[in-house]
Design a protein around this motif. Structure first.
Motif, PDB file in Angstrom:
ATOM      1  N   CYS A 130       0.838  -1.197   0.000  1.00 48.20           N
ATOM      2  CA  CYS A 130       0.000   0.000   0.000  1.00 48.20           C
ATOM      3  C   CYS A 130       0.881   1.259   0.000  1.00 48.20           C
ATOM      4  CB  CYS A 130      -0.923  -0.024   1.213  1.00 48.20           C
ATOM      5  SG  CYS A 130      -2.405   0.960   0.991  1.00 48.20           S
ATOM      6  N   CYS A 140      -4.699   2.947  -3.476  1.00 49.18           N
ATOM      7  CA  CYS A 140      -4.537   1.858  -2.508  1.00 49.18           C
ATOM      8  C   CYS A 140      -5.894   1.620  -1.850  1.00 49.18           C
ATOM      9  CB  CYS A 140      -3.501   2.241  -1.463  1.00 49.18           C
ATOM     10  SG  CYS A 140      -3.198   0.955  -0.252  1.00 49.18           S
ATOM     11  N   GLU A 141      -6.201   0.379  -1.603  1.00 49.56           N
ATOM     12  CA  GLU A 141      -7.467   0.045  -0.920  1.00 49.56           C
ATOM     13  C   GLU A 141      -7.551   0.837   0.380  1.00 49.56           C
ATOM     14  OE1 GLU A 141     -10.083  -2.094  -1.510  1.00 49.56           O
ATOM     15  OE2 GLU A 141      -9.314  -2.447  -3.523  1.00 49.56           O
ATOM     16  N   THR A 142      -8.703   1.409   0.636  1.00 52.37           N
ATOM     17  CA  THR A 142      -8.862   2.150   1.889  1.00 52.37           C
ATOM     18  C   THR A 142      -9.319   1.249   3.023  1.00 52.37           C
ATOM     19  OG1 THR A 142     -11.102   2.780   1.260  1.00 52.37           O
ATOM     20  CG2 THR A 142      -9.329   4.349   0.766  1.00 52.37           C
ATOM     21  N   ILE A 144      -8.870  -2.638   4.055  1.00 50.68           N
ATOM     22  CA  ILE A 144      -8.259  -3.938   3.811  1.00 50.68           C
ATOM     23  C   ILE A 144      -8.601  -4.839   4.986  1.00 50.68           C
ATOM     24  CG2 ILE A 144      -6.091  -5.173   3.507  1.00 50.68           C
ATOM     25  CD1 ILE A 144      -4.958  -2.478   2.391  1.00 50.68           C
TER      26      ILE A 144
END
Length: 159
Positions: A130, A140-142, A144
């Motif tokens: 990330c 980036c995935e917020t 996870i």
């Protein structure tokens, strides 16, 4: 959910904040109980202040007949377990405790701590990916969510 399976009707959650990963851990804990069936304590950051806090809240714990405690980390779970044992509370007979991390101390404590295991290397690898993505200007995935596993040990048991 495990506390419910064991027959608990009320539970306490202890954390030093209600944000980031602790927020997610608390949300998972809260899903098993109705709001009026839980207590949440935001504990102080320093050990000395936490000991005073526990002392101040001890009677509230007894008055509310709380026999199940979830701590957002094994560190806090073990610290609170030692506090309770100092008050002659028997773990798991009187109060049952679950932590989160599955650290070495959770295996070696007396009684050994029931905990939620999460692969630390996977957590680190995910964080690094990330950070690298953000460095490179990528998304980036917020949120996870990493896999976890309940490790049943001696600090919990059938009522």
């Amino acid at each position: 959910k495990y506390f419910r399976e064991l027959g608990h009707k009320k539970a306490l959650c202890i954390a030093d904040n209600f944000i980031c990963m602790d927020k997610e851990r608390i949300a998972g804990f809260s899903e098993a109980f109705e709001p009026e069936e839980t207590l949440r304590w935001e504990i102080p950051k320093t050990e000395k202040e936490r000991m005073c806090f526990y002392e101040d809240k001890y009677q509230t714990l007894l008055k509310n007949n709380v026999a199940a405690v979830f701590a957002v980390s094994d560190f806090y779970a073990l610290e609170f377990m030692r506090f309770l044992q100092g008050k002659n509370i028997q773990i798991p007979k009187d109060i049952q405790i679950i932590g989160f991390d599955d650290n070495m101390a959770s295996r070696e404590s007396h009684p050994s701590l029931t905990t939620i295991h999460q692969e630390a290397p996977l957590r680190a690898k995910t964080a690094i990916k990330c950070l690298e993505a953000m460095r490179d200007g990528a998304e980036c995935e917020t949120e996870i969510v990493l896999p976890v596993e309940l490790i049943k040990r001696e600090s919990t048991g059938e009522l």
